[in-house]
Design a protein around this motif. Structure first.
Motif, PDB file in Angstrom:
ATOM      1  N   GLY A 192      -2.759   3.317  -5.186  1.00 51.98           N
ATOM      2  CA  GLY A 192      -2.719   3.300  -4.149  1.00 51.98           C
ATOM      3  C   GLY A 192      -1.562   1.655  -3.688  1.00 51.98           C
ATOM      4  O   GLY A 192      -1.640   1.687  -2.664  1.00 51.98           O
ATOM      5  N   GLY A 206       0.450  -3.489   5.165  1.00 52.16           N
ATOM      6  CA  GLY A 206       0.412  -2.266   4.493  1.00 52.16           C
ATOM      7  C   GLY A 206       0.934  -3.202   2.876  1.00 52.16           C
ATOM      8  O   GLY A 206       1.034  -3.179   1.957  1.00 52.16           O
ATOM      9  N   GLU A 235       0.725  -1.163   0.136  1.00 53.11           N
ATOM     10  CA  GLU A 235       0.334   0.000   0.360  1.00 53.11           C
ATOM     11  C   GLU A 235       1.275   1.283  -0.156  1.00 53.11           C
ATOM     12  O   GLU A 235       1.529   0.875   0.429  1.00 53.11           O
ATOM     13  N   HIS A 236       0.834   2.537  -0.934  1.00 53.08           N
ATOM     14  CA  HIS A 236       1.275   3.427  -1.232  1.00 53.08           C
ATOM     15  C   HIS A 236       0.742   4.230   0.552  1.00 53.08           C
ATOM     16  O   HIS A 236       0.150   5.352   0.692  1.00 53.08           O
ATOM     17  N   HIS A 237       1.792   3.880   1.188  1.00 50.19           N
ATOM     18  CA  HIS A 237       1.348   5.097   2.735  1.00 50.19           C
ATOM     19  C   HIS A 237       3.039   4.898   3.124  1.00 50.19           C
ATOM     20  O   HIS A 237       3.792   3.604   3.162  1.00 50.19           O
ATOM     21  N   PRO A 238       3.506   6.098   4.064  1.00 51.56           N
ATOM     22  CA  PRO A 238       4.901   6.214   4.719  1.00 51.56           C
ATOM     23  C   PRO A 238       5.168   5.022   5.369  1.00 51.56           C
ATOM     24  O   PRO A 238       4.564   4.716   6.272  1.00 51.56           O
TER      25      PRO A 238
END
Length: 151
Positions: A109, A138, A78-81
C-alpha cells in the motif's frame, strides 16, 4: 577582510536608490524577453542608458544570482489516486521546477517516489516545502536526501 575581492550585500529593495531598482527592472525585462533592446527597456522604466550601463553588471535580483540549487527528495506515498498529483501541485505552487520523477511499484500500500528539482526560483525555502509536503494527506514521509549548488 576581503582585500581586492568583490563584496556582496543583501539589501532590502525599498532602501535602494531608484537607479539601482530601475536597472534591476531592465535586466529582468531583457531576461524574460519582454523587450528586445536595452534602449526600449530603459525608456519604459524611465532610466538613462548611461545609468543602466553603469550598474547593469552589478545589479541582479537575489534569486537570479547565478546559482542553481538542485535537490533530491524521497517520499513515501500511500497508494491512492491523486496523491502524487497533490505533491506535484504543491511543488508547482511554490515555483519549484521538477527535473525528474521516479516512482516504484507500490508494495503493502506504499509507493516510494523520488523527485529531483531545481529550487532556485522557489518562493519558500526547502524546509518549508518539505513541511508542506508532509502535511498532505497520503504523504507518509518526505525527506531531503541530497542537494548541490551549481555556480
Amino acid at each position: 577582510m576581503n582585500p581586492g575581492g568583490k563584496r556582496f550585500y543583501l539589501v532590502d529593495g525599498e532602501i535602494l536608490p531608484e537607479a539601482i531598482l530601475k536597472t534591476a527592472m531592465v535586466n529582468e525585462m531583457l531576461a524574460k524577453g519582454e523587450v528586445a533592446k536595452v534602449s526600449e527597456a530603459v525608456e519604459i522604466v524611465g532610466l538613462s542608458r548611461s545609468a543602466y550601463y553603469k550598474y547593469k553588471d552589478g545589479v541582479l535580483p537575489f534569486r537570479e544570482s547565478g546559482r542553481t540549487s538542485i535537490i533530491s527528495v524521497s517520499l513515501m506515498l500511500e497508494h491512492h489516486p491523486g496523491i502524487l498529483s497533490r505533491v506535484l501541485n504543491t511543488v508547482a505552487a511554490v515555483d519549484g521546477n521538477i527535473l525528474t520523477i521516479n516512482q516504484s511499484v507500490p508494495e503493502k500500500g506504499l509507493a516510494p517516489v523520488s523527485l529531483v528539482m531545481d529550487t532556485s526560483q522557489m518562493s519558500v525555502d526547502v524546509p518549508r516545502l518539505l513541511s508542506e509536503l508532509r502535511q498532505l494527506t497520503g504523504v507518509r514521509t518526505a525527506q531531503l536526501v541530497g542537494d548541490s549548488e551549481k555556480k
